[in-house]
Design a protein around this motif. Sequence first.
Motif, mmCIF file in Angstrom:
data_model
loop_
_atom_site.group_PDB
_atom_site.id
_atom_site.type_symbol
_atom_site.label_atom_id
_atom_site.label_comp_id
_atom_site.label_asym_id
_atom_site.label_seq_id
_atom_site.Cartn_x
_atom_site.Cartn_y
_atom_site.Cartn_z
ATOM 1 N N GLN A 83 0.826 -1.203 0.000
ATOM 2 C CA GLN A 83 0.000 0.000 0.000
ATOM 3 C C GLN A 83 0.869 1.265 0.000
ATOM 4 O O GLN A 83 0.550 2.219 -0.705
ATOM 5 C CB GLN A 83 -0.964 -0.006 1.186
ATOM 6 C CG GLN A 83 -2.069 -1.023 1.004
ATOM 7 C CD GLN A 83 -2.991 -1.148 2.205
ATOM 8 O OE1 GLN A 83 -2.685 -0.707 3.312
ATOM 9 N NE2 GLN A 83 -4.131 -1.784 1.994
ATOM 10 N N LEU A 84 1.960 1.267 0.744
ATOM 11 C CA LEU A 84 2.862 2.420 0.734
ATOM 12 C C LEU A 84 3.514 2.595 -0.634
ATOM 13 O O LEU A 84 3.666 3.727 -1.112
ATOM 14 C CB LEU A 84 3.928 2.276 1.820
ATOM 15 C CG LEU A 84 3.446 2.472 3.250
ATOM 16 C CD1 LEU A 84 4.571 2.163 4.236
ATOM 17 C CD2 LEU A 84 2.910 3.880 3.462
ATOM 18 N N ALA A 85 3.900 1.486 -1.257
ATOM 19 C CA ALA A 85 4.481 1.559 -2.601
ATOM 20 C C ALA A 85 3.458 2.119 -3.595
ATOM 21 O O ALA A 85 3.795 2.952 -4.447
ATOM 22 C CB ALA A 85 4.966 0.182 -3.047
ATOM 23 N N LEU A 86 2.214 1.691 -3.473
ATOM 24 C CA LEU A 86 1.159 2.196 -4.353
ATOM 25 C C LEU A 86 0.931 3.687 -4.139
ATOM 26 O O LEU A 86 0.826 4.450 -5.110
ATOM 27 C CB LEU A 86 -0.140 1.423 -4.118
ATOM 28 C CG LEU A 86 -1.351 1.850 -4.937
ATOM 29 C CD1 LEU A 86 -1.081 1.687 -6.426
ATOM 30 C CD2 LEU A 86 -2.581 1.065 -4.526
ATOM 31 N N ILE A 87 0.890 4.110 -2.885
ATOM 32 C CA ILE A 87 0.720 5.534 -2.586
ATOM 33 C C ILE A 87 1.892 6.335 -3.152
ATOM 34 O O ILE A 87 1.699 7.382 -3.774
ATOM 35 C CB ILE A 87 0.577 5.754 -1.063
ATOM 36 C CG1 ILE A 87 -0.766 5.220 -0.579
ATOM 37 C CG2 ILE A 87 0.727 7.230 -0.700
ATOM 38 C CD1 ILE A 87 -0.890 5.125 0.929
ATOM 39 N N GLY A 88 3.110 5.840 -2.957
ATOM 40 C CA GLY A 88 4.276 6.510 -3.488
ATOM 41 C C GLY A 88 4.231 6.614 -5.011
ATOM 42 O O GLY A 88 4.519 7.667 -5.578
ATOM 43 N N TYR A 89 3.839 5.551 -5.647
ATOM 44 C CA TYR A 89 3.717 5.559 -7.110
ATOM 45 C C TYR A 89 2.688 6.583 -7.574
ATOM 46 O O TYR A 89 2.936 7.366 -8.480
ATOM 47 C CB TYR A 89 3.345 4.164 -7.613
ATOM 48 C CG TYR A 89 3.047 4.155 -9.092
ATOM 49 C CD1 TYR A 89 4.079 4.195 -10.030
ATOM 50 C CD2 TYR A 89 1.729 4.128 -9.555
ATOM 51 C CE1 TYR A 89 3.811 4.208 -11.380
ATOM 52 C CE2 TYR A 89 1.444 4.140 -10.907
ATOM 53 C CZ TYR A 89 2.488 4.186 -11.815
ATOM 54 O OH TYR A 89 2.218 4.214 -13.153
ATOM 55 N N LEU A 90 1.524 6.581 -6.924
ATOM 56 C CA LEU A 90 0.479 7.509 -7.318
ATOM 57 C C LEU A 90 0.866 8.962 -7.069
ATOM 58 O O LEU A 90 0.534 9.854 -7.864
ATOM 59 C CB LEU A 90 -0.830 7.186 -6.572
ATOM 60 C CG LEU A 90 -1.493 5.860 -6.949
ATOM 61 C CD1 LEU A 90 -2.677 5.580 -6.030
ATOM 62 C CD2 LEU A 90 -1.918 5.855 -8.410
ATOM 63 N N LEU A 91 1.574 9.208 -5.977
ATOM 64 C CA LEU A 91 1.993 10.584 -5.674
ATOM 65 C C LEU A 91 3.052 11.097 -6.643
ATOM 66 O O LEU A 91 3.035 12.256 -7.008
ATOM 67 C CB LEU A 91 2.513 10.668 -4.245
ATOM 68 C CG LEU A 91 1.481 10.585 -3.136
ATOM 69 C CD1 LEU A 91 2.170 10.556 -1.773
ATOM 70 C CD2 LEU A 91 0.515 11.758 -3.216
ATOM 71 N N TYR A 92 3.965 10.229 -7.018
ATOM 72 C CA TYR A 92 5.098 10.674 -7.825
ATOM 73 C C TYR A 92 5.010 10.351 -9.293
ATOM 74 O O TYR A 92 5.833 10.813 -10.081
ATOM 75 C CB TYR A 92 6.407 10.132 -7.235
ATOM 76 C CG TYR A 92 6.639 10.669 -5.852
ATOM 77 C CD1 TYR A 92 6.974 12.008 -5.667
ATOM 78 C CD2 TYR A 92 6.482 9.870 -4.734
ATOM 79 C CE1 TYR A 92 7.154 12.524 -4.396
ATOM 80 C CE2 TYR A 92 6.676 10.375 -3.456
ATOM 81 C CZ TYR A 92 7.006 11.709 -3.303
ATOM 82 O OH TYR A 92 7.188 12.214 -2.046
#
Length: 97
Positions: A83-92
């Motif tokens: 979930q953190l990787a997904l959030i990071g991907y979506l943010l950046y």
Amino acid sequence: MNCNDIINLILIYLALINVVTFFVYGLDKWKAKKSLWRTREVSLLTLALLGGSVGAWLGMKIWHHKTQHKKFKYGIPAIIIVQLALIGYLLYSGEPN
């Protein structure tokens, strides 16, 4: 609805699902001690997958619940990482190089 409104709704959702998940883990631990009807493991894991992974992890730590079950011991941290990787991907992903 602008981008900030969407982000605020997502943050509110994540806060709520994590609080609910935390208390569901606590309630299930209480039911286990009283030998009452229990929450299904798939339901506990589903709450984590739906965004309540931090609440699940905190519930495991605070209530000392499901800490010896491999699917929880390793699964909940794995869900958090994904979930953190997904959030990071979506943010950046929308940022210019």
